[in-house]
Scaffold this active site. Structure first.
Site, PDB file in Angstrom:
ATOM      1  N   THR A 146      11.356  -8.569  -2.134  1.00  0.00           N
ATOM      2  CA  THR A 146      12.187  -8.448  -0.920  1.00  0.00           C
ATOM      3  C   THR A 146      11.254  -8.109   0.248  1.00  0.00           C
ATOM      4  O   THR A 146      10.675  -8.998   0.842  1.00  0.00           O
ATOM      5  CB  THR A 146      13.296  -7.388  -1.072  1.00  0.00           C
ATOM      6  OG1 THR A 146      12.726  -6.157  -1.500  1.00  0.00           O
ATOM      7  CG2 THR A 146      14.343  -7.838  -2.063  1.00  0.00           C
ATOM      8  N   THR A 184      14.099   1.540  -5.560  1.00  0.00           N
ATOM      9  CA  THR A 184      14.672   0.209  -5.346  1.00  0.00           C
ATOM     10  C   THR A 184      13.704  -0.751  -5.915  1.00  0.00           C
ATOM     11  O   THR A 184      12.873  -1.328  -5.232  1.00  0.00           O
ATOM     12  CB  THR A 184      14.838  -0.189  -3.892  1.00  0.00           C
ATOM     13  OG1 THR A 184      15.717   0.732  -3.318  1.00  0.00           O
ATOM     14  CG2 THR A 184      15.466  -1.565  -3.780  1.00  0.00           C
ATOM     15  N   GLU A 263       6.580   0.397   2.209  1.00  0.00           N
ATOM     16  CA  GLU A 263       6.793  -0.234   3.510  1.00  0.00           C
ATOM     17  C   GLU A 263       5.930   0.428   4.579  1.00  0.00           C
ATOM     18  O   GLU A 263       6.107   1.593   4.905  1.00  0.00           O
ATOM     19  CB  GLU A 263       8.267  -0.191   3.866  1.00  0.00           C
ATOM     20  CG  GLU A 263       9.063  -1.161   2.990  1.00  0.00           C
ATOM     21  CD  GLU A 263      10.555  -0.915   3.019  1.00  0.00           C
ATOM     22  OE1 GLU A 263      10.982   0.089   3.604  1.00  0.00           O
ATOM     23  OE2 GLU A 263      11.282  -1.739   2.438  1.00  0.00           O
ATOM     24  N   ASN A 387      12.346  -0.751   8.632  1.00  0.00           N
ATOM     25  CA  ASN A 387      13.645  -0.231   8.215  1.00  0.00           C
ATOM     26  C   ASN A 387      14.667  -0.066   9.322  1.00  0.00           C
ATOM     27  O   ASN A 387      15.854   0.088   9.062  1.00  0.00           O
ATOM     28  CB  ASN A 387      13.461   1.086   7.482  1.00  0.00           C
ATOM     29  CG  ASN A 387      12.993   0.824   6.075  1.00  0.00           C
ATOM     30  OD1 ASN A 387      13.744   0.268   5.283  1.00  0.00           O
ATOM     31  ND2 ASN A 387      11.754   1.144   5.791  1.00  0.00           N
TER      32      ASN A 387
END
Lengths: 392, 392
Positions: A146, A184, A263, A387
């Protein structure tokens, strides 16, 4: 005696496993977004899922089946099929019903945005494009990504003393929303070892505690976290010690890769906590450090702000004393049991450790023998950028 | 019956209290960095301190004194006097020994960088500049600021039905490291109400639970968190209900001001959790929401990503069910008990709520009657900027 030999074929390393990725048009620009893992032989399954009370439809669908074997896992990215209620479950049933007849008891796994019905028709049409004779582990690993910036794969041939061998191979995705209570993340592991379901489950759970459950990017726990281990027993051989060692090594590697790919992360930090009252308290401290925003931003700024580390240790809830604590950046001790000797020279040394892409921060609590190692990353502008605007 | 009348004089609102701020050269550019609060009459003290195991020297110094009265509090910013061991304690003794003879049993409070000895001489010299006849509450409130971008003050005259009245006034500092289990915050409250020490302590603890302990900026808990309430009984009057109402209102205001001033924050969000199994579970959910990085970055991006809210509720550990949960942004319901109706129109409505500087996100768990309200903010680039480079 056994030997772990790294091989390149990821989730296809084990005998009789096939995998590939295709584009179903869920991601933009024809990027791969759907993958399968297939074995001609039926497989035993071991699994670990999120503890999130809002567990996504694929997880509830899997659990509702009870005890079963499968030979096929269908995975999509870009849509989590979470918070989709009964419709989410029936969408999975409809999708799986369209798969080829060689597929038996298939399961599905999803990752992506929460709260949107899965694009069922696109997935059904694209599943028809699967060629089950393909061994394209890298295409599969890429399709399940993702916000990942690179794919995560690892595989070993495990050579036993008697000349026999088996394989374990895996792929994982995960970059944000990674938390000590799972992540996740999706991880699919295949093996041709002849291992029983119950033993495989026990080993998988043990390995999860010190690998995926020790990794933190942002302290959030997702609706879709899944680790699935499939065994088709094609090698006809097995050794428990070698199996556990190989599985642990693979999962530790993937966990650290996920944190490294956190991230916006620029640093992979290992928090090595020792001297705690017991291992459980060491774990509390290590995870508090890897989750602390103040520690994470100090890492990003390459600022050896050991005071924030001490404060986080103190705030963690674990037993700790100012006069027993020792803090080091790699081999540079910055605080020792109440002594203040942190001067400009020491600061320069510690700051140079922090310039590295990967380093260890050690905290010895000086109380007893409890130890735990956790993996974390820094938090910079890029995390906010990714985000603040993920969905659009 | 009582009436709360807001007055402007902050920590000097109560009869017989004096305060001021001076520069001791701890901050750059002659900014005020030292403050005092003084009363000619001795005061009873109620207090709440950090639960951090690395509690700073001023807190350990205070606690070691046991039960006592005081008429003087000395406060400095820029240096926390934390992780400074026995030297930190003796530094405080030396500093307090130099104060004028009208000062009795003085206490000290510090905030700033951890792990550096306090600049004792600068503080001793500057304390000589204090003029104890000054009523400069705003100068005091400004002097205790660290990364705060504005000072925080609030005061009421409490008018009772019999015509008598008393005052409560306060100043606070806090912007980062604010956490549900207290905060990197200092708060000094003065009152001339004739309240007993034990009653004042009980009311202060109750008020803390739903105010400072419900506020979160970044989930970290500091070494120096202090709330101190001094009463000199000069008004000779008291009413328990009115006192508690006024104190709660002041502390709630200051808690929300701290969150609004959260480092880099652009939004103050109230998380209104209802329908939980009990109040304790509602609190768990509300604090999980206010601490979630994924929720905070979505707020910053003004993205009504209710899936992250649902996921955080699910991950909080509290009892929760997808089919019982309802989520609203102010009066815009975005998810209701398993129904998916979040379309572009609704997204636009929810996004327009998020453009406001202050708004409420409500989560009804639909289980029982547990409620809790927590205060949080968003997390943007500015937070990273402030915290990646705080010490330098």
């Amino acid at each position: 005696m056994y030997k772990l030999v790294e091989v390149k074929s990821g989730v296809c390393a084990a005998e009789g496993f096939f995998a590939d990725g295709v584009s179903a048009g869920l991601k933009s620009g024809n990027a791969k977004d759907m993958a399968f893992v297939y074995s001609q032989e039926m497989c035993e399954i071991a699994s670990v899922f999120t503890t999130n009370k809002m567990a996504a439809a694929p997880i509830r669908h899997f659990k509702a089946k009870g005890n079963f074997q499968t030979n096929f896992v269908l995975i999509n990215s870009k849509n989590a099929n979470a918070m989709t209620g009964k419709a989410g479950i029936s969408d999975i049933d409809e999708i799986l019903a369209t798969l080829p007849t060689c597929v038996s008891n298939p399961v599905m796994s999803s990752t992506g945005v929460i709260g949107v019905r899965i694009p069922k028709e696109k997935i059904i049409q694209s599943a028809k494009l699967f060629d089950l004779s393909q061994c394209e582990p890298h295409a599969a690993a890429t399709a399940i990504m993702t916000t990942d910036s690179f794919s995560k794969e690892k595989a070993f041939r495990v050579e036993l003393a008697d000349g026999s061998s088996f394989h374990i191979g895996a792929m994982a995705k995960g970059a944000g929303m990674i938390n000590p209570a799972m992540a996740t993340m999706l991880c699919f592991i295949t093996t041709d070892a002849k291992v029983s379901k119950s033993e495989m489950q026990a080993i998988l759970e043990r390995a999860t505690l010190t690998t995926f459950n020790a990794a933190s990017v942002d302290g959030d726990t997702s609706t879709n976290d899944t680790v699935m281990l499939l065994s088709n027993a094609q090698s006809d051989t097995y050794n428990a010690e070698a199996f556990e060692a190989a599985l642990h090594e693979i999962m530790r590697f993937l966990a650290r890769e996920m944190v490294r790919d956190g991230e916006g992360a620029t640093k992979l930090v290992t928090y090595n906590v020792t001297g705690a009252k017991d291992d459980a308290e060491a774990e509390i401290v290590a995870k508090a450090l890897s989750n602390s925003l103040l520690v994470k931003t100090a890492l990003y700024g390459e600022d050896p702000n050991w005071g924030r580390i001490a404060s986080t240790v103190g705030a963690s809830g674990a037993e700790a004393y100012e006069e027993k604590l020792t803090i080091s950046f790699e081999d540079v001790c910055v605080y020792k049991k109440g002594e203040l000797f942190f001067d400009a020279t020491m600061e320069a040394k510690a700051a140079s450790v922090m310039k590295k892409g990967s380093f260890t921060i050690s905290c010895d609590l000086g109380i007893a023998d409890g130890v735990f190692e956790a993996y974390g990353c820094d938090l910079g502008y890029k995390y906010v950028e990714i985000n603040a605007d993920y969905r659009t």
